[in-house]
Write a protein that holds these residues in place. Structure first.
Motif, short mmCIF file in Angstrom:
data_model
loop_
_atom_site.label_atom_id
_atom_site.label_comp_id
_atom_site.label_asym_id
_atom_site.label_seq_id
_atom_site.Cartn_x
_atom_site.Cartn_y
_atom_site.Cartn_z
N PRO A 76 0.81 -1.23 0.00
CA PRO A 76 0.00 0.00 0.00
C PRO A 76 0.84 1.27 0.00
N VAL A 77 2.00 1.24 0.65
CA VAL A 77 2.87 2.41 0.70
C VAL A 77 3.45 2.69 -0.69
N ILE A 78 3.97 1.64 -1.34
CA ILE A 78 4.58 1.81 -2.67
C ILE A 78 3.53 2.26 -3.68
N MET A 113 -5.84 -0.40 6.99
CA MET A 113 -5.27 0.33 8.12
C MET A 113 -3.96 1.01 7.75
N VAL A 114 -3.10 0.30 7.02
CA VAL A 114 -1.83 0.88 6.59
C VAL A 114 -2.09 2.11 5.72
N ALA A 124 -1.82 8.00 4.93
CA ALA A 124 -2.60 8.90 4.07
C ALA A 124 -1.90 10.25 3.89
N GLY A 125 -1.34 10.79 4.98
CA GLY A 125 -0.65 12.07 4.87
C GLY A 125 0.54 11.99 3.93
N VAL A 161 0.75 14.07 0.27
CA VAL A 161 1.82 15.05 0.04
C VAL A 161 2.76 14.61 -1.09
N TYR A 162 3.09 13.31 -1.12
CA TYR A 162 4.14 12.85 -2.04
C TYR A 162 3.63 11.91 -3.14
N GLY A 163 2.34 11.58 -3.15
CA GLY A 163 1.82 10.70 -4.19
C GLY A 163 2.02 11.28 -5.57
#
Length: 718
Positions: free
Chosen positions: A614-616, A701-702, A707-708, A712-714
């Protein structure tokens, strides 16, 4: 406001009552006689093995949690992209999740030998010990879960003075600690138990023709240990995070829907009432001597249905008092309860040998293992229809009942409160699940200590019922995961909303709507979240693929561990003279070490995959990609999990049905074929299937937590 504030205290008070009752059940169980010295020794082997594994697992998890804690400190205090409360709430969620699983497992390992001893004289006495001991897990999970939520809410809102929107969006991220711990517990416990089970079945039963739980089988103790670490500690951690996630999402969406303090505390009050009513239901469970499977099922259903019926009455009174402007929310709660019952009954139909699907699998065993596997896969696939239809109708019904046609935010709150309604009976629902491994271990103890046949008959009756209740519990967990995950996806947008204002300083969206007043559809327009956006489509594909990759990794992990176990059991039979004759005690410890080592090694990669992806995806594809990813994972993993859990449960009970004397009984060719089917089904129902529902919620949840960072960086946010 003042009256509601006092009513809110139902949540922490009921939590404390649950923990007190769980303690009383535990103490009363310990007063029961453990039987003979030999019975006590076998139970001690299992108990020591389970504790040793859990402590090793907790050491690994502590390292992972420590590293994650540091990352959250960086995210919160250096990058300032998340609340400063997050790192500490993350630890509290993981700690209470682990604690509830440990308490349940400790009680289960103490209760199994006492259940065996009670079965020497009475089926009803054995049922009461097993069920009330299983209730310790159920009441500990809901007690610690709701206590954790209610204390944090009081600290953040009443003591620190944060606004409701800020409090509930911060609290959304609290569930990640519980979710991460649950995935480690489920995957690790599932690999442990199935490595031992497969090794015990393939060599002990098929090659050496030993009966179930024969003490001459070197993997028998590891198998019994696995039941406790997988189906008790693992299931407890699993449903702890479901319970936490549903209440947190509902509270956040209740505030977002404009219901203020009432919307925030209503889920907690409903959950608190459910705890008290679950205790009443637990106390009603009993049966008569010589009861058949149908009667045993009715005995457990009696308590569950009584609790559900009382929830209907009490929830109406609560909603009318707390949220009189939205009585339709009561309809959403009822719909959640109904969906839970439908999923449970559907699972029971497809997995219990009291019904046609499992009996057909048993009949197919006369033609060999291949037809058993084909038939079981077919039953599992067909069994997905009712739960999927029930959940989709439940989503629609709860959305409409809460007023979603006029205001989508109110409809989403209805979906979230439906998940709370489904899980409001968790105290007793989880008790019926945890009871299963206690009964299973009781039967193993009876076999290993050569007790009279009637004792094993009683424990087998309880064990067969336990297989059905365990399958029902897994179906219930998966169904609740679907509603909870959908609510979390909606709540994710609330976190995105706060992030846009806090971390990007925006006051209005691209369509000119002020962020403070923006509805969900405005954010969908702002981020271009639709099927024409390639980022959304890519996310959907990646989410669907991830469910299968995660499933494949966990099944392969069981396979690798089982291969080691098979070789070890064969080695002992070949090199240690006198084992098969009962003259030499097998080396149980070596098998326990294999399961422990394999579980700890193999659980890390699948668990980290669900955190990293999810982060990547968020950093590359932005918010649209994350929404697609979560939707794709939710749909695919939900259906795949039901299929695998029900196939495994049906194969297991088909074997049990043959063991009653049908189609040749124990030792027949049909029985050997059914053992192969059961062996294939083991990782389906006890490792991959239940782990998939945690994957759904953990990824949500991750996504909430980062989300922030994504806002900001997506890269492809617009």
């Amino acid at each position: 406001m003042d009256k509601l504030h006092y009513l809110y205290f139902i949540a922490p008070l009921s939590s404390i009552i649950a923990l007190i009752v769980a303690y009383v059940f535990h103490k009363n169980m310990k007063k029961k006689d453990t039987g003979t010295k030999e019975m006590d020794e076998i139970a001690a082997h299992v108990r020591d093995g389970a504790k040793a594994y859990l402590w090793q697992q907790y050491k690994v998890v502590t390292i992972v949690f420590g590293c994650t804690f540091v990352l959250f400190l960086i995210l919160s205090y250096l990058m300032k992209l998340q609340s400063g409360w997050l790192p500490f709430a993350f630890l509290s969620g993981g700690f209470f999740s682990a604690l509830s699983g440990y308490f349940g497992m400790n009680t289960a390992t103490l209760a199994s030998v006492r259940t065996t001893n009670a079965a020497r004289t009475s089926l009803d006495g054995a049922l009461k010990i097993a069920f009330r001991s299983g209730s310790v897990l159920g009441l500990t999970v809901v007690g610690l879960g709701l206590l954790n939520i209610s204390i944090w809410f009081y600290i953040l809102h009443h003591l620190v003075g944060l606004g409701l929107a800020k409090t509930t969006t911060i609290m959304l991220s609290f569930g990640i600690g519980a979710s991460l711990q649950a995935l480690f517990a489920r995957v690790g416990g599932g690999i442990y138990t199935k490595a031992a089970d497969v090794g015990a079945d393939l060599v002990g039963k098929i090659e050496a023709h030993l009966p179930e739980d024969d003490p001459k089988n070197p993997a028998s103790i590891a198998d019994n240990v696995g039941d406790n670490v997988g189906d008790v500690a693992g299931m407890g951690a699993d449903l702890f995070e479901s319970y936490l996630g549903s209440i947190l999402a509902a509270a956040a969406l209740g505030v977002a829907a404009g219901y203020g303090y009432a919307g925030a505390v209503l889920p907690m009050i409903i959950a608190g009432a459910g705890i008290i009513l679950s205790i009443i239901g637990i106390l009603t469970v009993r049966t008569r001597e010589g009861a058949e499977m149908e009667e045993l099922i009715k005995a457990l259903n009696k308590g569950t249905y009584l609790t559900a019926g009382l929830i209907v009455v009490i929830s109406y009174i609560i909603v009318k008092f707390v949220l009189p402007v939205a009585l339709g929310v009561f309809g959403s709660i009822i719909i959640g309860l109904i969906v839970g019952i439908i999923i449970g009954k559907s699972t029971e139909y497809y997995t219990s040998y009291a019904f046609k699907p499992t009996r057909k699998i048993a009949k197919s065993a006369q033609s060999g293992p291949a037809t058993v596997i084909i038939s079981g896969i077919g039953v599992g696939m067909i069994s997905t229809m009712i739960p999927v239809v029930a959940v989709t109708l439940g989503i629609l019904g709860s959305y409409v009942a809460a007023g979603g046609m006029a205001d989508p935010s109110k409809g989403l709150f209805g979906v979230a409160i439906a998940a709370v309604g489904m899980l409001s009976t968790l105290g007793i629902t989880l008790a019926t699940d945890a009871y299963g491994p206690i009964a299973d271990n009781a039967g193993g103890n009876a076999e290993m200590t050569n007790l009279p046949p009637e004792v094993r008959e009683r424990t087998d009756a309880l064990d067969s019922l336990g297989n059905t209740t365990a399958a029902t519990g897994k179906g219930f967990a998966i169904g609740s995961a679907a509603l909870t995950a959908l609510a979390l996806i909606a709540a994710y947008m609330q976190e995105v909303k706060m992030s846009l204002m806090e971390f990007k300083g925006l006051t209005e969206l691209s369509n000119g709507v002020k962020i403070v007043d923006a509805a969900l559809k405005d954010f969908m327009i702002h981020f271009n979240i639709n099927l024409a956006n390639p980022a959304v489509l890519i996310g959907l594909f990646l989410g669907g693929m991830l469910a299968f990759v995660f499933g494949g990794m966990t099944i392969n992990a069981v396979g690798r561990a089982a291969e080691e176990m098979v070789e070890e059991v064969r080695r002992q039979f070949e090199e240690m003279d006198g084992i098969l004759e009962g003259e030499t005690e097998p080396d149980y410890r070596s098998c326990i070490k294999i399961s422990t080592k394999s579980a700890l090694k193999e659980m890390i990669l699948p668990s980290l995959l669900s955190v990293v992806v999810p982060v990547i995806v968020g950093l590359i594809l932005g918010v649209p990609g994350v929404m697609g990813l979560l939707a794709g994972t939710l749909i695919t993993a939900f259906v795949l999990a039901i299929f695998m859990a029900n196939s495994g449960g049906a194969w297991d009970n088909a074997k049990k049905y043959i063991e009653t004397g049908e189609y040749g009984g124990k030792g027949s060719d049909a029985h050997s074929a059914s053992v192969i089917g059961d062996t294939v089904g083991d990782p389906f129902k006890d490792t991959t299937g239940p782990s998939l529902n945690i994957l759904i919620k953990l990824m949500s949840m991750v996504s909430v937590v980062v989300a922030g960072l994504v806002v900001v960086y997506g890269w492809l946010n617009f």
